[in-house]
Design a protein around this motif. Structure first.
Motif, PDB file in Angstrom:
ATOM      1  N   VAL A 102      -3.362   4.516  -7.557  1.00 49.12           N
ATOM      2  CA  VAL A 102      -2.287   3.658  -7.049  1.00 49.12           C
ATOM      3  C   VAL A 102      -1.133   3.609  -8.054  1.00 49.12           C
ATOM      4  CG1 VAL A 102      -1.674   1.287  -6.397  1.00 49.12           C
ATOM      5  CG2 VAL A 102      -3.883   2.252  -5.677  1.00 49.12           C
ATOM      6  N   ALA A 103      -1.491   3.412  -9.311  1.00 50.20           N
ATOM      7  CA  ALA A 103      -0.468   3.281 -10.363  1.00 50.20           C
ATOM      8  C   ALA A 103       0.387   4.535 -10.483  1.00 50.20           C
ATOM      9  CB  ALA A 103      -1.138   2.964 -11.695  1.00 50.20           C
ATOM     10  N   LYS A 104      -0.225   5.698 -10.276  1.00 47.74           N
ATOM     11  CA  LYS A 104       0.537   6.945 -10.383  1.00 47.74           C
ATOM     12  C   LYS A 104       1.699   6.958  -9.400  1.00 47.74           C
ATOM     13  CE  LYS A 104       0.091  11.975 -10.161  1.00 47.74           C
ATOM     14  NZ  LYS A 104      -0.815  13.131  -9.931  1.00 47.74           N
ATOM     15  N   LYS A 154       7.505   5.975  -9.040  1.00 47.19           N
ATOM     16  CA  LYS A 154       8.661   5.535  -8.234  1.00 47.19           C
ATOM     17  C   LYS A 154       9.496   4.506  -8.997  1.00 47.19           C
ATOM     18  CE  LYS A 154       9.844   3.583  -3.678  1.00 47.19           C
ATOM     19  NZ  LYS A 154      10.850   4.620  -3.359  1.00 47.19           N
ATOM     20  N   HIS A 155       8.803   3.704  -9.843  1.00 46.73           N
ATOM     21  CA  HIS A 155       9.498   2.662 -10.612  1.00 46.73           C
ATOM     22  C   HIS A 155       9.115   2.800 -12.092  1.00 46.73           C
ATOM     23  CE1 HIS A 155      11.223   0.410  -7.242  1.00 46.73           C
ATOM     24  NE2 HIS A 155      10.114   0.722  -6.587  1.00 46.73           N
ATOM     25  N   PRO A 156       9.662   3.795 -12.777  1.00 49.93           N
ATOM     26  CA  PRO A 156       9.274   4.091 -14.158  1.00 49.93           C
ATOM     27  C   PRO A 156       9.664   3.017 -15.167  1.00 49.93           C
ATOM     28  CG  PRO A 156      11.134   5.456 -13.480  1.00 49.93           C
ATOM     29  CD  PRO A 156      10.649   4.754 -12.244  1.00 49.93           C
ATOM     30  N   ASP A 157      10.503   2.061 -14.754  1.00 47.09           N
ATOM     31  CA  ASP A 157      10.865   0.973 -15.660  1.00 47.09           C
ATOM     32  C   ASP A 157       9.830  -0.148 -15.657  1.00 47.09           C
ATOM     33  OD1 ASP A 157      11.620   0.572 -12.994  1.00 47.09           O
ATOM     34  OD2 ASP A 157      13.188  -0.869 -13.523  1.00 47.09           O
ATOM     35  N   TRP A 158       8.787  -0.052 -14.818  1.00 46.94           N
ATOM     36  CA  TRP A 158       7.723  -1.055 -14.758  1.00 46.94           C
ATOM     37  C   TRP A 158       6.524  -0.600 -15.590  1.00 46.94           C
ATOM     38  CZ3 TRP A 158       6.871  -5.653 -11.641  1.00 46.94           C
ATOM     39  CH2 TRP A 158       8.048  -6.143 -11.058  1.00 46.94           C
ATOM     40  N   LYS A 159       5.741  -1.574 -16.075  1.00 46.63           N
ATOM     41  CA  LYS A 159       4.519  -1.316 -16.838  1.00 46.63           C
ATOM     42  C   LYS A 159       3.352  -2.053 -16.169  1.00 46.63           C
ATOM     43  CE  LYS A 159       7.171   0.674 -19.928  1.00 46.63           C
ATOM     44  NZ  LYS A 159       7.291   2.156 -19.951  1.00 46.63           N
ATOM     45  N   GLU A 192       6.609  -3.069  -2.394  1.00 49.88           N
ATOM     46  CA  GLU A 192       7.381  -4.109  -1.692  1.00 49.88           C
ATOM     47  C   GLU A 192       7.657  -5.284  -2.618  1.00 49.88           C
ATOM     48  OE1 GLU A 192       7.035  -7.158   2.147  1.00 49.88           O
ATOM     49  OE2 GLU A 192       5.770  -5.364   2.068  1.00 49.88           O
ATOM     50  N   LEU A 193       6.656  -5.714  -3.392  1.00 50.11           N
ATOM     51  CA  LEU A 193       6.877  -6.831  -4.310  1.00 50.11           C
ATOM     52  C   LEU A 193       7.807  -6.446  -5.452  1.00 50.11           C
ATOM     53  CD1 LEU A 193       3.782  -9.097  -5.095  1.00 50.11           C
ATOM     54  CD2 LEU A 193       5.819  -9.578  -3.755  1.00 50.11           C
ATOM     55  N   ILE A 194       7.650  -5.235  -5.955  1.00 49.23           N
ATOM     56  CA  ILE A 194       8.536  -4.771  -7.030  1.00 49.23           C
ATOM     57  C   ILE A 194       9.988  -4.813  -6.578  1.00 49.23           C
ATOM     58  CG2 ILE A 194       9.280  -2.679  -8.259  1.00 49.23           C
ATOM     59  CD1 ILE A 194       6.338  -1.995  -8.680  1.00 49.23           C
ATOM     60  N   GLU A 195      10.239  -4.410  -5.353  1.00 53.91           N
ATOM     61  CA  GLU A 195      11.603  -4.266  -4.859  1.00 53.91           C
ATOM     62  C   GLU A 195      12.172  -5.536  -4.220  1.00 53.91           C
ATOM     63  OE1 GLU A 195      11.382  -0.860  -2.292  1.00 53.91           O
ATOM     64  OE2 GLU A 195      11.242   0.568  -3.963  1.00 53.91           O
ATOM     65  N   ASN A 196      11.368  -6.583  -4.132  1.00 51.63           N
ATOM     66  CA  ASN A 196      11.816  -7.802  -3.465  1.00 51.63           C
ATOM     67  C   ASN A 196      11.576  -9.015  -4.364  1.00 51.63           C
ATOM     68  OD1 ASN A 196      12.320  -9.993  -1.772  1.00 51.63           O
ATOM     69  ND2 ASN A 196      11.508  -8.947   0.041  1.00 51.63           N
TER      70      ASN A 196
END
Length: 362
Positions: free
Chosen positions: A206-208, A213-218, A322-326
């Motif tokens: 999942v993390a991959k 898609k969102h490389p600025d997240w950890k 969805e949560l990352i983007e909202n």
């Protein structure tokens, strides 16, 4: 004063059972009504979970031994403790030690409470566990499952005399936290033993997708266990060493939760996951697979989090993204947690236990 003994496998600072026993026993002692001891099948370490100083510790075996070999010796020693200490209630924690608990209390005045810490069908490949649950439920004075769903299972599939459901509580240290939710955080947290049950190998898949898609997240995973090297290797193979981290076991999680944006749980099965309660109390939105029991009595779909079809990598990925983007949805989920938290507060859960003891005394 009512005398209570908790029977567990080993006193340590790793498993969920010692953790919740330490919380409940501490709360019961603080009422001034109970004298409590913890009896472990084998010797352990009393450090790690802040056990109340008034608790007396006992253990049944000097050296590690499989239950099928050690049960006779353990039963004799446990019976002796129960008689000498005049224990009113023995609370047997977990299905593995259920038979030991009921055998040790036969023809004694001690009442037997079987407290199941997983779900009834936790792992059907281990048929012994299902038979153990049925055996223990038949002989115990009461079965205490963690969820309403499992109350139905025990009433339907066993010959239990009484089934009395009690949720695990939120640690009182986590009640009424004053810190604000960090809406700008770009960090995801997952917590649990590094075992097959917690399903962190699937989490890497999942993390991959999510982190590419969102490389600025950890994404941080807290816990230790036998699959640590396999998970590390898979993280490396998927080139995620700079974004997905194994943080090891931490005794400071309570102070760390506030640094995260939301919590994700990928377990194959659970009883009633304490980590979701901890995330909830820290105002974190929650995402979990909608497994048999547990998450669906903590997460209200699209209110304080998402319930994802069990083990579906595509669906889990979609909801995390969805949560990352909202950000507004994250804030809404966080706020809704405060409206749901009271169902799991320590005072209410302790009152449930006290009511059960009073009922059994009659």
């Amino acid at each position: 004063m009512t005398k209570i003994a908790f029977l567990i496998g080993q006193v340590n600072n790793i498993g969920g059972i010692p953790r919740v026993v330490s919380l409940i026993s501490d709360s019961l002692i603080k009422t001034g009504l109970f004298d409590i001891q913890v009896i472990s099948y084998q010797k352990g370490n009393n450090q790690g979970y802040g056990w109340n100083d008034k608790i007396k510790f006992n253990y049944l075996l000097d050296n590690p031994m499989p239950l099928k070999k050690g049960i006779f010796t353990a039963t004799m020693r446990l019976r002796k403790i129960l008689k000498n200490e005049k224990i009113d209630f023995l609370i047997t924690c977990g299905s593995l030690y259920g038979p030991l608990g009921v055998l040790s209390t036969r023809f004694l005045d001690t009442k037997t409470i079987y407290w199941d810490h997983s779900n009834f069908f936790e792992n059907t490949s281990h048929q012994f566990k299902i038979e153990s649950k049925k055996f223990t439920a038949f002989f115990a004075d009461v079965v205490v499952p963690l969820t309403k769903h499992d109350k139905i299972n025990y009433e339907k599939y066993t010959k239990a005399k009484l089934v009395y459901q009690i949720y695990n509580p939120i640690d009182s240290k986590l009640e009424n936290l004053k810190h604000e939710y960090d809406k700008s955080s770009k960090r995801i947290i997952s917590v649990g033993r590094l075992t097959d049950q917690k399903n962190f190998l699937l989490l890497v898949d999942v993390a991959k997708i999510v982190l590419n898609k969102h490389p600025d997240w950890k994404w941080d995973i807290y816990g230790s266990g036998p699959l640590e090297q396999k998970i590390k290797d898979k993280i490396t193979d998927n080139k995620l060493n700079d974004s997905l981290f194994l943080k090891g076991q931490s005794n400071h999680l309570y102070s760390l939760y506030k640094e995260y944006s939301f919590m994700v749980m990928t377990s194959k099965y659970e009883g009633f996951p304490m980590t979701l309660l901890e995330g909830m109390s820290n105002k974190l939105p929650l995402i979990s697979f909608d497994i048999e029991t547990g998450p669906n009595e903590i997460i209200v779909e699209n209110k304080n989090g998402f319930l994802v079809p069990s083990l579906s990598i595509p669906e889990m990925t979609i909801k995390i993204i969805e949560l990352i983007e909202n950000q507004e949805k994250r804030i809404s989920f966080s706020e809704h947690n405060e409206k749901l938290i009271d169902s799991f507060n320590m005072n209410g859960i302790t009152s449930r236990w006290i009511s059960l003891f009073e009922q059994l005394k009659q």
